[in-house]
Design a protein around this motif. Structure first.
Motif, PDB file in Angstrom:
ATOM      1  N   ASN A   8      40.529  38.016  37.368  1.00 16.53           N
ATOM      2  CA  ASN A   8      41.639  37.936  37.893  1.00 16.53           C
ATOM      3  C   ASN A   8      42.524  37.837  36.667  1.00 16.53           C
ATOM      4  N   TRP A  11      46.539  30.584  40.433  1.00 18.15           N
ATOM      5  CA  TRP A  11      45.528  31.821  40.187  1.00 18.15           C
ATOM      6  C   TRP A  11      45.571  32.834  41.367  1.00 18.15           C
ATOM      7  N   SER A  51      45.270  36.178  35.898  1.00 15.57           N
ATOM      8  CA  SER A  51      45.781  34.705  35.564  1.00 15.57           C
ATOM      9  C   SER A  51      44.681  34.022  34.878  1.00 15.57           C
ATOM     10  N   LEU A  52      43.378  34.484  35.243  1.00 13.79           N
ATOM     11  CA  LEU A  52      42.263  33.890  34.021  1.00 13.79           C
ATOM     12  C   LEU A  52      42.225  34.736  32.739  1.00 13.79           C
ATOM     13  N   ASN A 108      51.523  36.703  37.259  1.00 13.45           N
ATOM     14  CA  ASN A 108      51.414  37.104  38.661  1.00 13.45           C
ATOM     15  C   ASN A 108      52.907  37.675  39.068  1.00 13.45           C
ATOM     16  N   THR A 153      43.157  32.278  43.626  1.00 11.92           N
ATOM     17  CA  THR A 153      41.824  32.577  43.923  1.00 11.92           C
ATOM     18  C   THR A 153      41.264  32.885  45.191  1.00 11.92           C
ATOM     19  N   ASP A 184      44.969  33.192  30.454  1.00  7.70           N
ATOM     20  CA  ASP A 184      44.516  31.729  30.093  1.00  7.70           C
ATOM     21  C   ASP A 184      43.346  32.039  29.092  1.00  7.70           C
ATOM     22  N   THR A 202      52.391  32.913  35.092  1.00  2.00           N
ATOM     23  CA  THR A 202      51.012  32.572  35.260  1.00  2.00           C
ATOM     24  C   THR A 202      50.407  34.171  35.446  1.00  2.00           C
TER      25      THR A 202
END
Length: 666
Positions: A204, A178, A206-207, A490, A180, A210, A488
């Motif tokens: 975020n 992620w 990626s969060l 990104n 972070t 998910d 992901t």
């Protein structure tokens, strides 16, 4: 062929049922759909089950020779359940709990709602497992529709935490994937990960991806639990489906995750709704049906087909005489095999008083009744044609990971995934090409052309499958931002865009520009100037050939559209939101190059081909409110005609009397 209506006998005086069923029979109906909002009628208090009213309805249905689709009533729970277990309600991102009074206010992760909803479904299905009139069960109603796919309650937070623990080997792996470390968001444990409720700036990405995957899994798990229960308890002669609502790409769930477990897919077909001053375009309507058919790559049912004007608080466009009939023919052309109209009679009380049916509150047989009667009488004559497989040579691919990535970071305020899909779909629809709209993981090797709109999130596996498809002679068409992100969500480090697609497309993207409202850029294609909006990639061909270049002085060295020869096939990159006229020219050239089975017609006249082992047919729908010509013959406003393909370039109209004589002979 099942043809019928959505019927709510509990809404009316019980003495009306004979009159209703006799008029349905007069209209040509042989099926009613009942029950999906009647939980309180079946369980007035906790654990006190009573099915005597529907025993009465089913007895009447048998008397009139009506088959039945019965809905499990879990989309609207009774008030006593909400009062007893207030934790079952959805909580929005502001922490506001939904109130009782609408529908689908329940959280898919609520253990109490799971228990009670499965209990009523089990009691109902087991009670009627031997009922011969019931040929199909509908699970719930329009799962996830109207925002019911999103919840931020405590159960959802616990479920999300468990989802992340099962998705990552450790919290360290999550932190690494992620990123972070950015903004100091590093977590020491999974239970520190927040729900993506409102925060300063943004969460975020990626969060967010998910979280979207978890939302989809939440709904799919609920659906699977109900589908499996009904399959276990139903009679052997009964099937299982659920009715899908529209707006597929605006949902926080992927229909594929549960639809493939159904005996058949069903859809609620509303070309117009409250607040809309005009219907969706024929191309959009076709795409929606191609999506529904693509879930199992099989023909499907429509269990709510619009007839009257619709709306909750605001009423939408009034379908013109025979226009809803044309939408019905159109649905059958695209793979519908059985159809139920919404609804038999518009309700005179409650929230849907502005949802008009075949009959209105006056309870009289007016134009709409006779229009449906005419349609029911006519469509049955073509059942053998409509049961033939739909033949598609073009596949449009989508991936919900990619769609959810776009929803979390739109990159342009005008961006809409469905609009970008339609940008590439519409030119093929204009040529009456056969199109499937399918998820990326289905086999696409049998198609001639694969279209992949704005696939910014992609993995190496799909890139390799697209390469293999092109190597063997297929044509790939991709549009802007392709390959920008990994799974992901990104950006890729150390790679030129389009990442794993670079070899297939034969390009590098050096820079990009988001074109906001009122902005456009010009480009040259085949010596003619066109424009683009929304986005443009500055494309540098490495192996590809440039087909269109920007014409402004700063970026005229860069391409906007390219084609790359790859093995026996080709890969096109449309690196901007180019206008319709350019795409029409380009797609026409591609269709000729790959020998697509196309047929040019007047705008608004759609031809859908169906093929049996012995014969090719054409179903011709006039979407226009004026007469149009096809094959030298006039098609009335909102009319439909069926044709045989006799020999090269020759179509012969199938007359209704001819089909009646064939049916009588058989």
């Amino acid at each position: 062929m099942y043809l019928g209506v959505d019927y709510y006998p509990e809404h009316w005086d019980h003495s009306m049922i004979d009159s209703d069923l006799s008029r349905m029979k007069e209209m040509g109906a042989n099926m009613i759909r009942i029950g999906e909002f009647a939980w309180h009628l079946m369980e007035k208090s906790d654990g006190e089950f009573d099915f005597h009213f529907f025993d009465y309805v089913l007895n009447k249905a048998r008397q009139y020779g009506m088959m039945v689709m019965f809905g499990t009533p879990t989309a609207t729970f009774p008030a006593w359940l909400g009062r007893k277990h207030p934790d079952i309600f959805i909580v929005d991102e502001n922490g506001q709990k939904m109130a009782f009074g609408g529908r689908r206010q329940y959280c898919y992760n609520s253990p109490e709602y799971r228990k009670y909803s499965l209990r009523i479904a089990e009691k109902l299905v087991f009670h009627y497992r031997e009922e011969e009139a019931i040929v199909s069960w509908q699970v719930d109603n329009e799962l996830g529709h109207e925002g019911s796919d999103m919840c931020y309650c405590g159960e959802c937070h616990k479920g999300f935490t468990n989802y992340l623990e099962n998705s990552y080997e450790s919290i360290d792996e999550l932190n690494e994937k992620w990123g972070t470390i950015f903004w100091g968001q590093t977590y020491n444990s999974f239970d520190e990960v927040p729900l993506p409720t409102k925060t300063i700036t943004v969460h975020n990405p990626s969060l967010l991806l998910d979280w979207a995957r978890f939302r989809s899994k939440s709904l799919a798990d609920f659906a699977h639990a109900h589908i499996e229960l009904v399959k276990e308890r139903k009679g052997s002669h009964q099937t299982v489906t659920t009715n899908l609502p529209g707006g597929f790409f605006q949902k926080w769930f992927d229909h594929n995750e549960f639809s493939r477990s159904l005996d058949f897919v069903s859809y609620d077909n509303y070309p117009v709704w409250g607040g809309m001053k005009e219907p969706v375009t024929p191309a959009f309507l076709s795409m929606s049906l191609d999506y529904v058919r693509g879930l199992k790559k099989e023909n499907f049912w429509i269990v709510e087909q619009l007839m009257g004007a619709q709306g909750h608080d605001v009423i939408g466009y009034l379908p013109r005489p025979n226009q809803a009939k044309a939408w019905s023919y159109h649905a059958f052309a695209h793979g519908c095999t059985n159809m139920l109209y919404f609804r038999w009679r518009g309700m005179t009380r409650g929230a849907e008083q502005n949802c008009y049916g075949i009959l209105d509150g006056n309870n009289q047989k007016t134009r709409k009744f006779h229009e449906v009667k005419s349609f029911f009488n006519d469509i049955q004559k073509y059942e053998d044609i409509l049961n033939t497989p739909y033949q598609a040579e073009v596949a449009v691919l989508y991936d919900f990971d990619n769609i959810w990535s776009w929803r979390s970071q739109r990159e342009n305020p005008q961006f809409d995934f469905t609009s970008e899909l339609m940008r590439l779909y519409t030119p093929f629809h204009r040529l009456n090409a056969g199109i499937d709209v399918i998820r990326y993981d289905l086999d696409f090797s049998q198609y001639k052309v694969v279209v992949v709109p704005v696939m910014k999130v992609i993995d190496e596996e799909l890139a390799a499958r697209l390469e293999d498809f092109a190597k063997k002679g297929g044509t790939v068409i991709m549009s802007y931002r392709a390959g920008v992100r990994d799974k992901t969500n990104n950006l890729r480090f150390g790679e030129m865009i389009p990442g794993p697609l670079s070899s297939l497309l034969g390009i590098e993207v050096h820079e990009a520009e988001s074109l906001h409202e009122g902005q456009s850029a010009s480009l040259l294609f085949s010596g003619k100037e066109y424009s683009c909006t929304h986005w443009r990639d500055m494309v540098h061909p490495t192996d590809a050939m440039s087909l269109a270049s920007y014409s402004d002085s700063f970026y005229n060295e860069y391409s906007a559209v390219t084609v790359n020869s790859f093995g026996k096939g080709k890969a096109y990159y449309i690196g901007a939101g180019v206008e319709e006229d350019l795409l029409n020219v380009l797609v026409s050239e591609i269709a000729g190059d790959v020998n697509l089975n196309v047929l040019e017609t007047n705008p608004g006249v759609e031809v859908v081909r169906r093929t049996s082992e012995e014969q090719e047919y054409a179903i011709v729908i006039n979407h226009n409110g004026t007469a149009e010509e096809f094959n030298g013959e006039s098609i009335e406003p909102y009319g439909c005609s069926f044709y045989h393909y006799r020999e090269e370039g020759v179509w012969t109209k199938i007359e209704a009397t001819e089909r009646s004589q064939e049916a009588a002979h058989l």
